[in-house]
Scaffold this motif. Structure first.
Motif, PDB file in Angstrom:
ATOM      1  N   PRO A   2      34.418  40.679  47.890  1.00  8.65           N
ATOM      2  CA  PRO A   2      35.824  41.114  47.973  1.00  8.65           C
ATOM      3  C   PRO A   2      36.730  39.943  48.344  1.00  8.65           C
ATOM      4  O   PRO A   2      36.370  39.089  49.154  1.00  8.65           O
ATOM      5  CB  PRO A   2      35.800  42.166  49.087  1.00  8.65           C
ATOM      6  CG  PRO A   2      34.366  42.600  49.186  1.00  8.65           C
ATOM      7  CD  PRO A   2      33.550  41.405  48.832  1.00  8.65           C
ATOM      8  N   ILE A   3      37.899  39.907  47.724  1.00 14.46           N
ATOM      9  CA  ILE A   3      38.891  38.884  48.051  1.00 14.46           C
ATOM     10  C   ILE A   3      40.240  39.559  48.276  1.00 14.46           C
ATOM     11  O   ILE A   3      40.472  40.687  47.840  1.00 14.46           O
ATOM     12  CB  ILE A   3      39.027  37.823  46.934  1.00 14.46           C
ATOM     13  CG1 ILE A   3      39.489  38.488  45.627  1.00 14.46           C
ATOM     14  CG2 ILE A   3      37.731  37.075  46.735  1.00 14.46           C
ATOM     15  CD1 ILE A   3      39.867  37.499  44.560  1.00 14.46           C
ATOM     16  N   LYS A  14      59.808  41.334  40.002  1.00 16.06           N
ATOM     17  CA  LYS A  14      58.624  41.111  39.174  1.00 16.06           C
ATOM     18  C   LYS A  14      57.594  40.264  39.917  1.00 16.06           C
ATOM     19  O   LYS A  14      57.947  39.390  40.693  1.00 16.06           O
ATOM     20  CB  LYS A  14      59.024  40.442  37.862  1.00 16.06           C
ATOM     21  CG  LYS A  14      59.894  41.316  36.974  1.00 16.06           C
ATOM     22  CD  LYS A  14      60.261  40.607  35.680  1.00 16.06           C
ATOM     23  CE  LYS A  14      61.136  41.499  34.804  1.00 16.06           C
ATOM     24  NZ  LYS A  14      61.528  40.815  33.532  1.00 16.06           N
ATOM     25  N   TYR A  15      56.321  40.558  39.656  1.00 16.18           N
ATOM     26  CA  TYR A  15      55.242  39.825  40.315  1.00 16.18           C
ATOM     27  C   TYR A  15      54.098  39.630  39.324  1.00 16.18           C
ATOM     28  O   TYR A  15      54.020  40.312  38.294  1.00 16.18           O
ATOM     29  CB  TYR A  15      54.744  40.578  41.553  1.00 16.18           C
ATOM     30  CG  TYR A  15      54.249  41.975  41.247  1.00 16.18           C
ATOM     31  CD1 TYR A  15      52.903  42.199  40.996  1.00 16.18           C
ATOM     32  CD2 TYR A  15      55.117  43.047  41.196  1.00 16.18           C
ATOM     33  CE1 TYR A  15      52.438  43.457  40.699  1.00 16.18           C
ATOM     34  CE2 TYR A  15      54.667  44.319  40.900  1.00 16.18           C
ATOM     35  CZ  TYR A  15      53.327  44.525  40.657  1.00 16.18           C
ATOM     36  OH  TYR A  15      52.864  45.786  40.349  1.00 16.18           O
ATOM     37  N   ASN A  16      53.212  38.696  39.639  1.00 12.37           N
ATOM     38  CA  ASN A  16      52.143  38.376  38.702  1.00 12.37           C
ATOM     39  C   ASN A  16      50.954  37.780  39.445  1.00 12.37           C
ATOM     40  O   ASN A  16      51.110  36.813  40.189  1.00 12.37           O
ATOM     41  CB  ASN A  16      52.661  37.383  37.645  1.00 12.37           C
ATOM     42  CG  ASN A  16      51.603  37.054  36.605  1.00 12.37           C
ATOM     43  OD1 ASN A  16      50.567  37.702  36.533  1.00 12.37           O
ATOM     44  ND2 ASN A  16      51.876  36.033  35.808  1.00 12.37           N
ATOM     45  N   PHE A  17      49.787  38.400  39.282  1.00 12.62           N
ATOM     46  CA  PHE A  17      48.526  37.834  39.781  1.00 12.62           C
ATOM     47  C   PHE A  17      47.766  37.313  38.560  1.00 12.62           C
ATOM     48  O   PHE A  17      47.046  38.062  37.901  1.00 12.62           O
ATOM     49  CB  PHE A  17      47.700  38.897  40.508  1.00 12.62           C
ATOM     50  CG  PHE A  17      48.312  39.358  41.804  1.00 12.62           C
ATOM     51  CD1 PHE A  17      47.988  38.738  42.998  1.00 12.62           C
ATOM     52  CD2 PHE A  17      49.211  40.411  41.827  1.00 12.62           C
ATOM     53  CE1 PHE A  17      48.536  39.160  44.196  1.00 12.62           C
ATOM     54  CE2 PHE A  17      49.770  40.846  43.018  1.00 12.62           C
ATOM     55  CZ  PHE A  17      49.440  40.217  44.209  1.00 12.62           C
ATOM     56  N   SER A  18      47.962  36.063  38.249  1.00  8.13           N
ATOM     57  CA  SER A  18      47.397  35.497  37.027  1.00  8.13           C
ATOM     58  C   SER A  18      45.890  35.270  37.169  1.00  8.13           C
ATOM     59  O   SER A  18      45.439  34.581  38.091  1.00  8.13           O
ATOM     60  CB  SER A  18      48.103  34.178  36.691  1.00  8.13           C
ATOM     61  OG  SER A  18      47.572  33.612  35.527  1.00  8.13           O
ATOM     62  N   ASN A  19      45.113  35.877  36.260  1.00  9.23           N
ATOM     63  CA  ASN A  19      43.655  35.710  36.227  1.00  9.23           C
ATOM     64  C   ASN A  19      43.010  36.019  37.578  1.00  9.23           C
ATOM     65  O   ASN A  19      42.049  35.363  37.999  1.00  9.23           O
ATOM     66  CB  ASN A  19      43.279  34.284  35.794  1.00  9.23           C
ATOM     67  CG  ASN A  19      43.820  33.945  34.419  1.00  9.23           C
ATOM     68  OD1 ASN A  19      43.760  34.772  33.516  1.00  9.23           O
ATOM     69  ND2 ASN A  19      44.347  32.737  34.274  1.00  9.23           N
ATOM     70  N   ALA A  20      43.563  37.006  38.260  1.00  7.15           N
ATOM     71  CA  ALA A  20      43.085  37.300  39.617  1.00  7.15           C
ATOM     72  C   ALA A  20      41.825  38.143  39.623  1.00  7.15           C
ATOM     73  O   ALA A  20      41.007  38.044  40.539  1.00  7.15           O
ATOM     74  CB  ALA A  20      44.187  38.014  40.408  1.00  7.15           C
ATOM     75  N   VAL A  21      41.640  38.994  38.584  1.00  2.00           N
ATOM     76  CA  VAL A  21      40.519  39.931  38.587  1.00  2.00           C
ATOM     77  C   VAL A  21      39.629  39.650  37.376  1.00  2.00           C
ATOM     78  O   VAL A  21      40.105  39.643  36.239  1.00  2.00           O
ATOM     79  CB  VAL A  21      41.029  41.397  38.530  1.00  2.00           C
ATOM     80  CG1 VAL A  21      39.844  42.364  38.572  1.00  2.00           C
ATOM     81  CG2 VAL A  21      41.980  41.660  39.679  1.00  2.00           C
ATOM     82  N   PRO A  22      38.341  39.421  37.581  1.00  2.00           N
ATOM     83  CA  PRO A  22      37.446  39.172  36.450  1.00  2.00           C
ATOM     84  C   PRO A  22      37.216  40.447  35.626  1.00  2.00           C
ATOM     85  O   PRO A  22      37.477  41.555  36.102  1.00  2.00           O
ATOM     86  CB  PRO A  22      36.154  38.704  37.124  1.00  2.00           C
ATOM     87  CG  PRO A  22      36.204  39.328  38.487  1.00  2.00           C
ATOM     88  CD  PRO A  22      37.639  39.340  38.873  1.00  2.00           C
ATOM     89  N   ILE A  23      36.755  40.291  34.393  1.00  3.35           N
ATOM     90  CA  ILE A  23      36.433  41.428  33.548  1.00  3.35           C
ATOM     91  C   ILE A  23      35.454  42.347  34.271  1.00  3.35           C
ATOM     92  O   ILE A  23      34.490  41.903  34.893  1.00  3.35           O
ATOM     93  CB  ILE A  23      35.828  40.962  32.203  1.00  3.35           C
ATOM     94  CG1 ILE A  23      36.876  40.182  31.404  1.00  3.35           C
ATOM     95  CG2 ILE A  23      35.327  42.149  31.385  1.00  3.35           C
ATOM     96  CD1 ILE A  23      38.052  41.025  30.947  1.00  3.35           C
ATOM     97  N   LEU A  24      35.752  43.653  34.199  1.00  2.00           N
ATOM     98  CA  LEU A  24      34.979  44.710  34.856  1.00  2.00           C
ATOM     99  C   LEU A  24      35.102  44.676  36.383  1.00  2.00           C
ATOM    100  O   LEU A  24      34.367  45.372  37.090  1.00  2.00           O
ATOM    101  CB  LEU A  24      33.498  44.657  34.446  1.00  2.00           C
ATOM    102  CG  LEU A  24      33.218  44.915  32.945  1.00  2.00           C
ATOM    103  CD1 LEU A  24      31.724  44.816  32.672  1.00  2.00           C
ATOM    104  CD2 LEU A  24      33.755  46.274  32.527  1.00  2.00           C
ATOM    105  N   GLY A  25      36.046  43.879  36.874  1.00  2.00           N
ATOM    106  CA  GLY A  25      36.328  43.894  38.302  1.00  2.00           C
ATOM    107  C   GLY A  25      37.253  45.061  38.651  1.00  2.00           C
ATOM    108  O   GLY A  25      37.816  45.732  37.782  1.00  2.00           O
TER     109      GLY A  25
END
Length: 379
Positions: A2-3, A14-25
């Motif tokens: 967990p992170i 507006k907000y953005n978590f770029s590439n924060a969650v891996p596939i199937l996360g």
């Protein structure tokens, strides 16, 4: 593993978590904002909440009902009014059991819009096994205490603080001697929906406040060291109260008493809920003197600030005004000029305009007046 990640949204929300969650996360998104609890909150909101409680004019949206629940109890009662009034009077600096803002999943449909508290409403969004970008994660921001929609969500919004008239409080003027005890009655000339203001009493010590009809000491706060009394009242009667003072110096009451917005913003609302200025009308043997709020510079809100802040000030007359921001060495970092109306006004200051952090000074000046205060820009 967990992170936890934190991002500050832009001025437009507006907000953005770029590439924060891996596939199937999986993830849970939780919006939080807890600053400037008085943003959009005045005695008019208390009047509207009171009418809702009495079923005279029920609040007509679930978001207004959530805003009215100041103590986060899941009900709307006079305890919510008490909590908000303590903010307005300057007794409390924050809500005891709530954040300044709550956020509701924009896609949520309330089962009972007349009572959004029948079941917990979603204040987070959880998505399991993410397969693609999630671009529709929107929330509705609810400013607690603001049931009439006057809060400024960001510095991109303007504040409508225009007033249509003046609520006068009649006071019998007289001279006092040092050490003398004097009772001063303040009587509103008109019946209004509500009012609030700071009463400056330079050279006078408050001994006792006698609330008028429909009032209690919950409608007042005494700041003896600051030489001020704050008051907020909404009710079915005209405002009238008495303050017993001990004079610490000789002088006329009209020179020792004054209306201010330095703790509680001075504003009244007429029967149509339109804003009015507040002034004292001193009467002395048929001669009247009216004294309203003069030039005042207020503490920026929020302070400290990270992305933006609002610097409020009051002008006794329409005038040109200039804002200057300095660093600790006196170096000028930013200036802005404008034409402003009589009454409350403000400058909006974004972080990119002042590219530094730490202690700063700001000055607002007109041709006749100027004042300087400190503020802090956080990292």
């Amino acid at each position: 593993q967990p992170i936890s990640m934190f991002r500050q949204s832009g001025q437009d929300g507006k907000y953005n978590f770029s590439n924060a969650v891996p596939i199937l996360g999986s993830y849970t998104l939780t919006p939080v904002r807890d600053d400037n609890p008085l943003n959009g909150v005045t005695t008019l909101d208390l009047a509207l909440i009171s009418k809702h409680i009495l079923n005279l004019a029920p609040l007509n949206s679930p978001y207004k009902l959530i805003a009215a629940d100041a103590n986060k109890s899941g009900t709307i009662t006079t305890l919510d009014i008490v909590a908000l009034r303590r903010l307005i009077l300057g007794i409390d600096e924050e809500l005891q059991n709530n954040n300044s803002w709550r956020f509701v999943d924009r896609n949520y449909v309330f089962p009972n819009p007349q009572n959004p508290f029948t079941k917990p409403f979603p204040e987070t969004k959880t998505v399991a096994q993410v397969l693609a970008s999630q671009m529709g994660e929107n929330f509705v921001g609810v400013k607690i205490g603001d049931v009439n929609g006057t809060a400024q969500a960001n510095s991109l919004m303007g504040a409508d603080d225009r007033t249509t008239g003046t609520l006068l409080f009649d006071v019998e003027d007289r001279s006092v001697k040092a050490g003398e005890t004097v009772e001063v009655k303040f009587r509103a000339a008109d019946r209004v929906t509500g009012y609030q203001f700071t009463l400056n009493h330079n050279g006078l010590e408050v001994l006792e406040i006698v609330p008028g009809t429909g009032m209690s000491m919950d409608n007042f706060a005494v700041f003896q060291q600051e030489g001020a009394v704050t008051t907020s009242f909404n009710g079915d009667v005209a405002g009238e109260f008495t303050v017993k003072f001990r004079a610490q110096q000789a002088g006329k009451l009209s020179n020792l008493l004054g209306v201010s917005s330095r703790i509680t913003k001075a504003i009244a609302y007429d029967s149509n809920e339109q804003g009015e200025q507040v002034a004292l009308r001193f009467n002395n043997n048929g001669v009247t003197t009216i004294a309203g709020v003069g030039f005042e510079l207020y503490q920026n809100q929020p302070n400290p600030f990270m992305t933006s802040t609002v610097i409020g000030f009051h002008l006794p007359e329409a005038a040109k005004a200039m804002l200057t921001v300095y660093d600790e060495t006196g170096r000028v970092l930013f200036t802005q000029k404008g034409d402003f109306a009589k009454g409350y006004n403000h400058f909006s200051l974004n972080r990119e305009l002042v590219p530094t952090t730490g202690l700063l000074y700001y000055k607002v000046e007109t041709e006749k007046e100027s004042a300087t205060r400190k503020m802090i820009q956080s990292k």
